[in-house]
Scaffold this motif. Sequence first.
Motif, PDB file in Angstrom:
ATOM      1  N   LEU A   2     -35.759  -4.164  14.379  1.00 19.46           N
ATOM      2  CA  LEU A   2     -35.614  -5.090  13.283  1.00 19.46           C
ATOM      3  C   LEU A   2     -34.830  -6.315  13.734  1.00 19.46           C
ATOM      4  O   LEU A   2     -33.832  -6.211  14.421  1.00 19.46           O
ATOM      5  CB  LEU A   2     -34.846  -4.449  12.133  1.00 19.46           C
ATOM      6  CG  LEU A   2     -35.574  -3.371  11.352  1.00 19.46           C
ATOM      7  CD1 LEU A   2     -34.597  -2.660  10.438  1.00 19.46           C
ATOM      8  CD2 LEU A   2     -36.700  -3.956  10.551  1.00 19.46           C
ATOM      9  N   ASN A   3     -35.279  -7.455  13.346  1.00 22.63           N
ATOM     10  CA  ASN A   3     -34.559  -8.698  13.604  1.00 22.63           C
ATOM     11  C   ASN A   3     -34.077  -9.277  12.287  1.00 22.63           C
ATOM     12  O   ASN A   3     -34.799  -9.275  11.302  1.00 22.63           O
ATOM     13  CB  ASN A   3     -35.461  -9.732  14.289  1.00 22.63           C
ATOM     14  CG  ASN A   3     -35.779  -9.337  15.714  1.00 22.63           C
ATOM     15  OD1 ASN A   3     -34.947  -8.764  16.390  1.00 22.63           O
ATOM     16  ND2 ASN A   3     -36.975  -9.641  16.156  1.00 22.63           N
ATOM     17  N   PHE A   4     -32.868  -9.760  12.296  1.00 19.28           N
ATOM     18  CA  PHE A   4     -32.298 -10.388  11.118  1.00 19.28           C
ATOM     19  C   PHE A   4     -31.874 -11.798  11.480  1.00 19.28           C
ATOM     20  O   PHE A   4     -31.341 -12.038  12.550  1.00 19.28           O
ATOM     21  CB  PHE A   4     -31.064  -9.616  10.617  1.00 19.28           C
ATOM     22  CG  PHE A   4     -31.394  -8.244  10.137  1.00 19.28           C
ATOM     23  CD1 PHE A   4     -31.871  -8.049   8.855  1.00 19.28           C
ATOM     24  CD2 PHE A   4     -31.236  -7.147  10.962  1.00 19.28           C
ATOM     25  CE1 PHE A   4     -32.176  -6.779   8.402  1.00 19.28           C
ATOM     26  CE2 PHE A   4     -31.541  -5.878  10.524  1.00 19.28           C
ATOM     27  CZ  PHE A   4     -32.021  -5.687   9.242  1.00 19.28           C
ATOM     28  N   LYS A   5     -32.116 -12.719  10.589  1.00 14.45           N
ATOM     29  CA  LYS A   5     -31.689 -14.088  10.787  1.00 14.45           C
ATOM     30  C   LYS A   5     -30.368 -14.290  10.062  1.00 14.45           C
ATOM     31  O   LYS A   5     -30.212 -13.870   8.916  1.00 14.45           O
ATOM     32  CB  LYS A   5     -32.732 -15.063  10.251  1.00 14.45           C
ATOM     33  CG  LYS A   5     -32.387 -16.493  10.492  1.00 14.45           C
ATOM     34  CD  LYS A   5     -33.489 -17.408  10.015  1.00 14.45           C
ATOM     35  CE  LYS A   5     -33.084 -18.841  10.271  1.00 14.45           C
ATOM     36  NZ  LYS A   5     -34.143 -19.774   9.917  1.00 14.45           N
ATOM     37  N   THR A   6     -29.426 -14.906  10.748  1.00 14.17           N
ATOM     38  CA  THR A   6     -28.126 -15.157  10.164  1.00 14.17           C
ATOM     39  C   THR A   6     -27.843 -16.650  10.203  1.00 14.17           C
ATOM     40  O   THR A   6     -28.020 -17.289  11.237  1.00 14.17           O
ATOM     41  CB  THR A   6     -27.022 -14.413  10.952  1.00 14.17           C
ATOM     42  OG1 THR A   6     -27.310 -13.033  10.948  1.00 14.17           O
ATOM     43  CG2 THR A   6     -25.658 -14.649  10.333  1.00 14.17           C
ATOM     44  N   GLU A  64     -23.520 -12.485  23.831  1.00 13.92           N
ATOM     45  CA  GLU A  64     -23.904 -12.944  22.499  1.00 13.92           C
ATOM     46  C   GLU A  64     -23.018 -14.101  22.024  1.00 13.92           C
ATOM     47  O   GLU A  64     -23.502 -15.062  21.430  1.00 13.92           O
ATOM     48  CB  GLU A  64     -23.835 -11.797  21.478  1.00 13.92           C
ATOM     49  CG  GLU A  64     -24.875 -10.722  21.692  1.00 13.92           C
ATOM     50  CD  GLU A  64     -24.483  -9.667  22.726  1.00 13.92           C
ATOM     51  OE1 GLU A  64     -23.403  -9.800  23.365  1.00 13.92           O
ATOM     52  OE2 GLU A  64     -25.250  -8.718  22.904  1.00 13.92           O
TER      53      GLU A  64
END
Length: 70
Positions: A1-5, A31
């Motif tokens: 899963l990728n999440f945009k922040t 990071e």
Amino acid sequence: LNFKTNMVVTCNLEAFIHLCELRLCKRSQNEIRTMVGKMADEVLSLDEYKFLSEFFKPKCSTCTEESKFI
């Protein structure tokens, strides 16, 4: 899963230069180094701030590792 922040960061120039000095070093966490590099790229993308590129670099001048950012 990728999440945009999305982040909003507020700091003065002196604090941001200090952040770059510490977190653009190759020995910093990948990071964090990537995030600070992108922040510096955003600032430098504005023509009136291009002269700041000489300040957005790691502070260690005796480090044997090559600089990633500049």
